[in-house]
Design a protein around this motif. Structure first.
Motif, PDB file in Angstrom:
ATOM      1  N   LYS A  26       0.847  -1.198   0.000  1.00 47.48           N
ATOM      2  CA  LYS A  26       0.000   0.000   0.000  1.00 47.48           C
ATOM      3  C   LYS A  26       0.876   1.239   0.000  1.00 47.48           C
ATOM      4  O   LYS A  26       1.816   1.330   0.788  1.00 47.48           O
ATOM      5  CB  LYS A  26      -0.895  -0.005   1.242  1.00 47.48           C
ATOM      6  CG  LYS A  26      -1.963   1.082   1.258  1.00 47.48           C
ATOM      7  CD  LYS A  26      -2.678   1.116   2.605  1.00 47.48           C
ATOM      8  CE  LYS A  26      -3.370  -0.177   2.931  1.00 47.48           C
ATOM      9  NZ  LYS A  26      -4.116  -0.090   4.215  1.00 47.48           N
ATOM     10  N   ILE A  49      -8.791   0.871  -1.638  1.00 45.43           N
ATOM     11  CA  ILE A  49      -8.674   2.123  -2.381  1.00 45.43           C
ATOM     12  C   ILE A  49     -10.012   2.493  -3.019  1.00 45.43           C
ATOM     13  O   ILE A  49     -10.374   3.679  -3.087  1.00 45.43           O
ATOM     14  CB  ILE A  49      -7.546   2.038  -3.446  1.00 45.43           C
ATOM     15  CG1 ILE A  49      -7.341   3.401  -4.115  1.00 45.43           C
ATOM     16  CG2 ILE A  49      -7.815   0.959  -4.466  1.00 45.43           C
ATOM     17  CD1 ILE A  49      -6.899   4.489  -3.171  1.00 45.43           C
ATOM     18  N   GLN A 102      -1.549   6.481   1.127  1.00 44.83           N
ATOM     19  CA  GLN A 102      -2.864   5.893   1.377  1.00 44.83           C
ATOM     20  C   GLN A 102      -3.079   5.636   2.860  1.00 44.83           C
ATOM     21  O   GLN A 102      -4.193   5.788   3.365  1.00 44.83           O
ATOM     22  CB  GLN A 102      -3.045   4.600   0.571  1.00 44.83           C
ATOM     23  CG  GLN A 102      -4.462   4.028   0.690  1.00 44.83           C
ATOM     24  CD  GLN A 102      -4.690   2.819  -0.180  1.00 44.83           C
ATOM     25  OE1 GLN A 102      -4.056   2.660  -1.221  1.00 44.83           O
ATOM     26  NE2 GLN A 102      -5.584   1.930   0.240  1.00 44.83           N
TER      27      GLN A 102
END
Length: 278
Positions: free
Chosen positions: A33, A88, A37
């Motif tokens: 990730k 996401i 984020q």
């Protein structure tokens, strides 16, 4: 009620060259990730669902990440790999993203001021994605929002650092109000060990009241022509109240290679789970 969070992401990330030559440092992966984020997830968990990025040249990948990739999603549609995008996609569906550009790298204060048209006349959070934080119960921003709702003033997150590292940070001096909470009486940007007022260092989490923009405008540039946010916040402290909060949780300095590796190892052992195995 705080609704907005600003992410200054225009820096070059020179400590990670050559990887950051054409890739934003905020997009470096912590396991699977991107670093940025994690920060957006922390902000939204605190109720800050309007996210503003102050970007710069070569940062388009950040905007692309927080957008739908039709070609990719078509390719993996119906496969087990769709689960990799659930996190996401949740952000894309529930967060309002806006972007503006900092044309000149003139310090964190200038970056925050660049975001004023998108923030407006309201209090807002600031997250520096380089600092990857994990709260003990609530996330760090959620802890700070609770404090803001009580005290209604600017709040900076702090942690104790070794005395031989105070030169890397803004450092506060304060009067203790309760356990872990101080009223700021002085702030020094990157002091020497001998000049530091304490070892309580400001880390990359802030809640700022909107008068900060006028304070920044009236703050003269310092070393290297940069406008230091600590100078503007100190002016707020002189005229009113600024709190420093010793947050409950763990922080990794992912602006350094050592911190980045430590964060990756921690996340792999404690947080990462392959969604296709669930």
């Amino acid at each position: 009620m705080i609704r907005k969070c600003l992410f200054p992401v225009a820096g070059y990330g020179t400590r990670f060259l050559p990887a950051t030559k054409s890739m934003p440092k905020e997009m470096l992966p912590i396991v699977n990730k991107p670093l940025v984020q994690y920060g957006v997830e922390e902000a939204t968990a605190a109720g800050l669902n309007n996210v503003t990025f102050v970007t710069g040249r070569g940062k388009r990948a950040i905007a692309d990440h927080f957008d739908i990739s039709y070609e990719l999603e078509h390719q993996i549609s119906g496969s087990s790999k769709e689960k990799y995008l659930e996190g996401i996609r949740h952000l894309i569906d529930h967060v309002n993203f806006s972007f503006t550009r900092q044309n000149n790298m003139l310090g964190l204060g200038h970056a925050i001021l660049t975001g004023e048209p998108l923030i407006g006349d309201e209090a807002f959070g600031v997250v520096l994605a380089d600092d990857l934080c994990f709260g003990e119960d609530d996330g760090v921003m959620a802890q700070m929002v609770k404090l803001y709702n009580q005290f209604r003033c600017t709040i900076v997150a702090i942690e104790e650092v070794p005395e031989d590292e105070v030169h890397k940070y803004g450092v506060i001096k304060g009067e203790s109000m309760m356990e872990g909470l101080f009223r700021v009486t002085d702030m020094v940007e990157k002091p020497s060990k001998e000049d530091a007022p304490s070892n309580l260092a400001i880390i990359g989490r802030y809640i700022l009241t909107p008068d900060i923009f006028d304070k920044i405008r009236n703050t003269p540039p310092g070393r290297n022509g940069e406008v230091q946010i600590t100078d503007a916040i100190m002016q707020q402290a002189k005229e009113g109240c600024v709190l420093a909060y010793k947050f409950k949780g763990k922080r990794f300095d992912c602006g350094s290679v050592d911190g980045f590796v430590d964060a990756t190892n921690f996340c792999y052992k404690n947080i990462y789970k392959d969604p296709t195995e669930s």
